[in-house]
Design an enzyme around this catalytic site. Structure first.
Site, PDB file in Angstrom:
ATOM      1  N   GLU A 151       1.100  -8.083 -18.657  1.00  0.00           N
ATOM      2  CA  GLU A 151       0.783  -7.356 -17.423  1.00  0.00           C
ATOM      3  C   GLU A 151      -0.048  -6.094 -17.663  1.00  0.00           C
ATOM      4  O   GLU A 151      -0.778  -5.669 -16.779  1.00  0.00           O
ATOM      5  CB  GLU A 151       2.036  -7.029 -16.620  1.00  0.00           C
ATOM      6  CG  GLU A 151       2.911  -5.954 -17.201  1.00  0.00           C
ATOM      7  CD  GLU A 151       4.139  -5.680 -16.356  1.00  0.00           C
ATOM      8  OE1 GLU A 151       4.019  -5.555 -15.146  1.00  0.00           O
ATOM      9  OE2 GLU A 151       5.232  -5.580 -16.939  1.00  0.00           O
TER      10      GLU A 151
ATOM     11  N   GLU B 147      10.753 -11.054 -21.428  1.00  0.00           N
ATOM     12  CA  GLU B 147      10.411  -9.708 -20.960  1.00  0.00           C
ATOM     13  C   GLU B 147       9.329  -9.087 -21.850  1.00  0.00           C
ATOM     14  O   GLU B 147       8.408  -8.426 -21.363  1.00  0.00           O
ATOM     15  CB  GLU B 147      11.677  -8.844 -20.901  1.00  0.00           C
ATOM     16  CG  GLU B 147      11.473  -7.397 -20.496  1.00  0.00           C
ATOM     17  CD  GLU B 147      10.832  -7.199 -19.126  1.00  0.00           C
ATOM     18  OE1 GLU B 147      10.675  -8.157 -18.358  1.00  0.00           O
ATOM     19  OE2 GLU B 147      10.455  -6.041 -18.834  1.00  0.00           O
TER      20      GLU B 147
ATOM     21  N   LYS C 257       3.372  -2.394  -7.302  1.00  0.00           N
ATOM     22  CA  LYS C 257       4.763  -2.670  -6.989  1.00  0.00           C
ATOM     23  C   LYS C 257       5.256  -1.766  -5.881  1.00  0.00           C
ATOM     24  O   LYS C 257       4.684  -0.716  -5.694  1.00  0.00           O
ATOM     25  CB  LYS C 257       5.618  -2.503  -8.238  1.00  0.00           C
ATOM     26  CG  LYS C 257       5.650  -1.049  -8.751  1.00  0.00           C
ATOM     27  CD  LYS C 257       6.275  -1.003 -10.084  1.00  0.00           C
ATOM     28  CE  LYS C 257       7.289   0.063 -10.197  1.00  0.00           C
ATOM     29  NZ  LYS C 257       7.917   0.094 -11.480  1.00  0.00           N
TER      30      LYS C 257
ATOM     31  N   CYS D 268       0.847  -1.183   0.000  1.00  0.00           N
ATOM     32  CA  CYS D 268       0.000   0.000   0.000  1.00  0.00           C
ATOM     33  C   CYS D 268       0.884   1.234   0.000  1.00  0.00           C
ATOM     34  O   CYS D 268       2.094   1.150   0.157  1.00  0.00           O
ATOM     35  CB  CYS D 268      -0.859   0.033   1.261  1.00  0.00           C
ATOM     36  SG  CYS D 268      -1.663  -1.526   1.611  1.00  0.00           S
TER      37      CYS D 268
ATOM     38  N   TRP E 235      -3.709  -1.969  -1.272  1.00  0.00           N
ATOM     39  CA  TRP E 235      -3.624  -3.149  -2.133  1.00  0.00           C
ATOM     40  C   TRP E 235      -3.912  -4.313  -1.203  1.00  0.00           C
ATOM     41  O   TRP E 235      -3.071  -4.692  -0.394  1.00  0.00           O
ATOM     42  CB  TRP E 235      -2.228  -3.235  -2.746  1.00  0.00           C
ATOM     43  CG  TRP E 235      -2.088  -4.280  -3.792  1.00  0.00           C
ATOM     44  CD1 TRP E 235      -1.349  -5.429  -3.721  1.00  0.00           C
ATOM     45  CD2 TRP E 235      -2.690  -4.274  -5.081  1.00  0.00           C
ATOM     46  NE1 TRP E 235      -1.462  -6.124  -4.893  1.00  0.00           N
ATOM     47  CE2 TRP E 235      -2.275  -5.450  -5.745  1.00  0.00           C
ATOM     48  CE3 TRP E 235      -3.549  -3.399  -5.744  1.00  0.00           C
ATOM     49  CZ2 TRP E 235      -2.695  -5.766  -7.040  1.00  0.00           C
ATOM     50  CZ3 TRP E 235      -3.956  -3.712  -7.034  1.00  0.00           C
ATOM     51  CH2 TRP E 235      -3.524  -4.884  -7.660  1.00  0.00           C
TER      52      TRP E 235
ATOM     53  N   ARG F  64       1.274   1.906  -5.990  1.00  0.00           N
ATOM     54  CA  ARG F  64       1.537   0.919  -4.950  1.00  0.00           C
ATOM     55  C   ARG F  64       0.293   0.135  -4.547  1.00  0.00           C
ATOM     56  O   ARG F  64       0.367  -0.814  -3.774  1.00  0.00           O
ATOM     57  CB  ARG F  64       2.089   1.614  -3.708  1.00  0.00           C
ATOM     58  CG  ARG F  64       3.363   2.380  -3.944  1.00  0.00           C
ATOM     59  CD  ARG F  64       3.811   3.062  -2.679  1.00  0.00           C
ATOM     60  NE  ARG F  64       4.040   2.098  -1.629  1.00  0.00           N
ATOM     61  CZ  ARG F  64       5.164   1.424  -1.460  1.00  0.00           C
ATOM     62  NH1 ARG F  64       6.171   1.632  -2.259  1.00  0.00           N
ATOM     63  NH2 ARG F  64       5.286   0.553  -0.493  1.00  0.00           N
TER      64      ARG F  64
ATOM     65  N   LYS G 223       5.738  -7.856 -20.419  1.00  0.00           N
ATOM     66  CA  LYS G 223       5.229  -6.484 -20.586  1.00  0.00           C
ATOM     67  C   LYS G 223       3.821  -6.522 -21.160  1.00  0.00           C
ATOM     68  O   LYS G 223       2.929  -5.822 -20.701  1.00  0.00           O
ATOM     69  CB  LYS G 223       6.113  -5.656 -21.538  1.00  0.00           C
ATOM     70  CG  LYS G 223       7.421  -5.155 -21.003  1.00  0.00           C
ATOM     71  CD  LYS G 223       7.315  -4.069 -19.963  1.00  0.00           C
ATOM     72  CE  LYS G 223       7.191  -4.608 -18.574  1.00  0.00           C
ATOM     73  NZ  LYS G 223       8.352  -4.956 -17.826  1.00  0.00           N
TER      74      LYS G 223
ATOM     75  N   HIS H  88       9.505 -28.616 -29.579  1.00  0.00           N
ATOM     76  CA  HIS H  88       9.249 -29.586 -28.511  1.00  0.00           C
ATOM     77  C   HIS H  88       7.854 -29.433 -27.905  1.00  0.00           C
ATOM     78  O   HIS H  88       7.628 -29.812 -26.762  1.00  0.00           O
ATOM     79  CB  HIS H  88      10.332 -29.461 -27.436  1.00  0.00           C
ATOM     80  CG  HIS H  88      11.699 -29.701 -27.971  1.00  0.00           C
ATOM     81  ND1 HIS H  88      12.126 -30.937 -28.408  1.00  0.00           N
ATOM     82  CD2 HIS H  88      12.729 -28.850 -28.221  1.00  0.00           C
ATOM     83  CE1 HIS H  88      13.359 -30.844 -28.874  1.00  0.00           C
ATOM     84  NE2 HIS H  88      13.749 -29.581 -28.774  1.00  0.00           N
TER      85      HIS H  88
ATOM     86  N   ASN I  73       1.146  -0.057   6.032  1.00  0.00           N
ATOM     87  CA  ASN I  73       1.588  -0.787   4.845  1.00  0.00           C
ATOM     88  C   ASN I  73       2.409  -1.975   5.327  1.00  0.00           C
ATOM     89  O   ASN I  73       3.356  -1.801   6.086  1.00  0.00           O
ATOM     90  CB  ASN I  73       2.438   0.135   3.958  1.00  0.00           C
ATOM     91  CG  ASN I  73       3.133  -0.621   2.841  1.00  0.00           C
ATOM     92  OD1 ASN I  73       2.608  -1.613   2.342  1.00  0.00           O
ATOM     93  ND2 ASN I  73       4.302  -0.153   2.445  1.00  0.00           N
ATOM     94  N   GLY I  74       2.035  -3.179   4.903  1.00  0.00           N
ATOM     95  CA  GLY I  74       2.772  -4.372   5.326  1.00  0.00           C
ATOM     96  C   GLY I  74       1.802  -5.433   5.806  1.00  0.00           C
ATOM     97  O   GLY I  74       0.612  -5.398   5.491  1.00  0.00           O
TER      98      GLY I  74
END
Ligand code: F6R
Length: 646
Positions: free
Chosen positions: A489, A482, A604, A2, A76, A27, A486, A505, A102-103
């Site tokens: 997401e 990558e 993030k 958060c 979040w 966040r 991108k 394969h 936050n946490g």
């Protein structure tokens, strides 16, 4: 994870708290809230599910009084689904104390049961609500003392902002394992989860350390350890400008940060390459020790992990030293084989990703030297590592990582070249040539970015595909991973990255006219191999978007769309191919109407679990260190009236 903001000063706190909070929306953005002390020292709280604009709407219909002390939060969800009730701030039952957190409080169940037995009634499903309830249960007129007592009971990770109606000119903050900074203004002080939140008001910051609490008034900042010892205050000046944290006319931070990359690389080169000589200041390891390393281990998550994978190709090629790359979340749980001859490179933009911190600590505990490759100055990883190589890319506010990635790649090239020079694994001529090409990279970036419109057109022409594959070989296999990350997401399109040689394969069965396949094939020793993969895809009617070197005639016959990149040494090509991949993802998401600024799943960084510090005794916490706090916690277990807003 958060974002939190707090204010104590003489100004109207509401606009400051809301505007600052918006800068932390990256966040978390499933709910938000504010808490104030009004002119009668009543605690006023407004909170709402959804984005901050919902909170603003609520405040329009339920105005809040003028207040000069307040806290705010953007959430979040971890414990308790997103709802008005579960939003922060949380208060005690009497509505005297409010907390933003936050946490994760790992022992919240135990604390909740204990408080319930004393008659405390809980209203939310969150872990956070135990904090104001616990503070209230020990409060005897001294807020700082009550917070301190509470901190010693909490296990887990937290950054906190606390206000109380009995202390209307006081803001208390504390942290363990979650980031928190103090902004020092003129006659006002702030707290925030990240620097960009407060840059409009001040560039003077105190990086609160794990195990420290702060007691702030509008004119003072006092710092203490959790056991009450005073800590000397050190004020730093943030080097990046206010504009670094603004969109500056770009539609999204992601686009702005993509366009910042030439500058980021230029700055890195100017800092680290002086007259062709490499300086890796911060490395914290002597040249002799570097010569004696037997293995390198890279730990990282997500995009940073992909940078690490490129790093493996580069270092193994240039230095002939074995490199292992592991996702931090796997590494930390697999009892890894490292020793004092292993150099660990922990890569993290934020320096706060819990798994990477834990992986670095694990490696450190096993005797390895840990070097952090990190963007955020003063972050937990940066502080705890033996050495720190900052990428100095400026704040990365876009949720999808872009400039941090190219900066991490650049750092791997510089590290590889340094090691190669020390260990004499590279002829000076080749070393010089690579350095010269790296120095020229910012110009190549500008050249690719001039092609943005062309890439946008290709993105729009392919945005209807419901599934994408990204293929690459050798050093561009990680680029494929990558590129896929991108795209998925921010556009939510299923996208897979593959080593192109793996197609036969199994995955080749996926190819038909409904798939778009991005084939990364710059000039290299695997060019023809990759060209054969493109033929296989064409034969199955797959739609090919090729990323190829300027002047490649062959690819134009075989691909439906071609994005050209300038010629470089093949080892450096991950730096150039990443730009079109980022732009493709951005413009596809935009065309599909996706909310690029706030993708639906991801926020993030992921600071949600914690563990003991990798350091030995006393580094930045008295007494002991984060370990000590962890153990400690484990064992004990102005009141102006503003008529307009009434
Ligand atoms: C993707 C992205 C993430 C991060 C990952 C690690 O665009 O941003 O995959 O790369 O969460 O974050 P840091 O680098 O802060 O440790």
């Amino acid at each position: 994870m958060c974002g939190i903001v707090g204010y104590v000063g003489s100004k109207d706190a509401l606009p400051i708290l809301i505007e600052s909070l918006k800068k932390l929306e990256y966040r978390g953005y499933d709910s938000s809230g504010v808490g104030f002390l009004d002119h009668k020292a009543n605690l006023v709280v407004r909170k709402s599910k959804g984005k901050i604009r919902n909170l603003e709407e609520l405040i329009r219909t339920q105005p809040v009084p003028f207040a000069h002390t307040g806290i705010s939060h953007t959430r979040w969800a971890t414990h308790g689904f997103p709802s008005d009730i579960n939003s922060h701030p949380h208060t005690d039952s009497k509505h005297h104390i409010a907390v933003v957190h936050n946490g994760i409080i790992e022992n919240y169940q135990e604390l909740r049961e204990e408080l319930k037995k004393k008659g405390v009634k809980f209203v939310s499903e969150t872990d956070s609500e135990v904090i104001p309830q616990l503070i209230a249960s020990v409060y005897k007129g001294d807020l700082a003392q009550a917070v301190r007592q509470t901190l010693l009971r909490l296990k887990g990770t937290f950054a906190l902002g606390v206000i109380s109606r009995d202390n209307p000119d006081c803001l208390v903050a504390a942290r363990v394992g979650s980031p928190l900074i103090i902004g020092v203004g003129d006659g006002e002080n702030f707290i925030a989860s990240d620097v960009p939140a407060i840059l409009d008001y001040t560039r003077r910051v105190i990086y609160l350390q794990d195990g420290q609490m702060a007691v702030l008034s509008k004119t003072s900042q006092e710092l203490f350890t959790f056991d009450g010892k005073k800590v000397k205050v050190k004020i730093d000046t943030v080097s990046f400008s206010v504009t670094a944290a603004r969109k500056e006319g770009y539609a999204h931070f992601m686009l702005k940060e993509i366009h910042e990359q030439p500058l980021v690389l230029e700055q890195m080169i100017n800092l680290r390459l002086k007259n062709g000589k490499l300086t890796l200041e911060g490395l914290g390891i002597s040249d002799d020790s570097l010569k004696n390393i037997r293995k390198i281990l890279v730990v990282a998550c997500g995009t940073a992990y992909h940078a690490g994978m490129v790093g493996k190709y580069i270092i193994e090629n240039l230095v002939r030293l074995p490199v292992e790359v592991d996702t931090s979340s796997e590494y930390r749980y697999r009892d890894p084989l490292v020793d004092r001859h292993t150099l660990v490179l922990a890569v993290s933009q934020s320096g706060e990703t819990a798994d990477t911190l834990a992986a670095a600590r694990e490696a450190h505990a096993k005797g390895a030297k840990v070097i952090a490759i990190c963007n955020v100055v003063g972050s937990s990883l940066a502080r705890e590592a033996d050495g720190i190589l900052y990428t100095y890319a400026g704040p990365e506010i876009g949720v999808a990582s872009t400039k941090a990635y190219s900066a991490q790649l650049m750092m791997f090239y510089l590290i590889a070249l340094k090691l190669a020079q020390l260990r004499k694994t590279l002829p000076p001529k080749r070393s010089k040539e690579l350095i010269s090409q790296l120095t020229n990279m910012p110009s190549l970036y500008k050249e690719i970015l001039r092609n943005t419109q062309h890439i946008q057109k290709i993105a729009e022409a392919n945005s209807h595909f419901g599934c994408f594959l990204f293929l690459g070989r050798h050093v561009n296999y990680p680029s494929a991973l990558e590129g896929a990350l991108k795209l998925k997401e921010i556009s939510y399109i299923p996208a897979e990255g593959y080593a192109a040689g793996e197609m036969k394969h199994g995955p080749i069965a996926l190819i038909d006219e409904y798939r778009a396949v991005v084939c990364i094939n710059p000039q290299s020793h695997v060019y023809e191999k990759m060209a054969s993969n493109i033929q296989e895809i064409r034969a199955r009617k797959g739609n090919v978007i090729a990323i190829a070197t300027q002047g490649d005639v062959q690819v134009k016959h075989n691909a439906d769309f071609v994005v050209e990149i300038p010629l470089t040494d093949e080892l450096l090509s991950p730096l150039t191919v990443i730009l079109p991949l980022q732009l493709l993802a951005y413009f596809i998401a935009l065309k599909r109407g996706c909310y690029v600024a706030h993708p639906r799943i991801f926020a993030k960084p992921l600071t949600v679990v914690s563990g003991p510090s990798m350091l030995g005794p006393v580094r930045y916490l008295h007494p002991g260190n984060f370990n000590a706090i962890y153990r400690l916690n484990t064992h004990r277990q102005s009141k102006r009236h503003h008529p307009a807003r009434h």
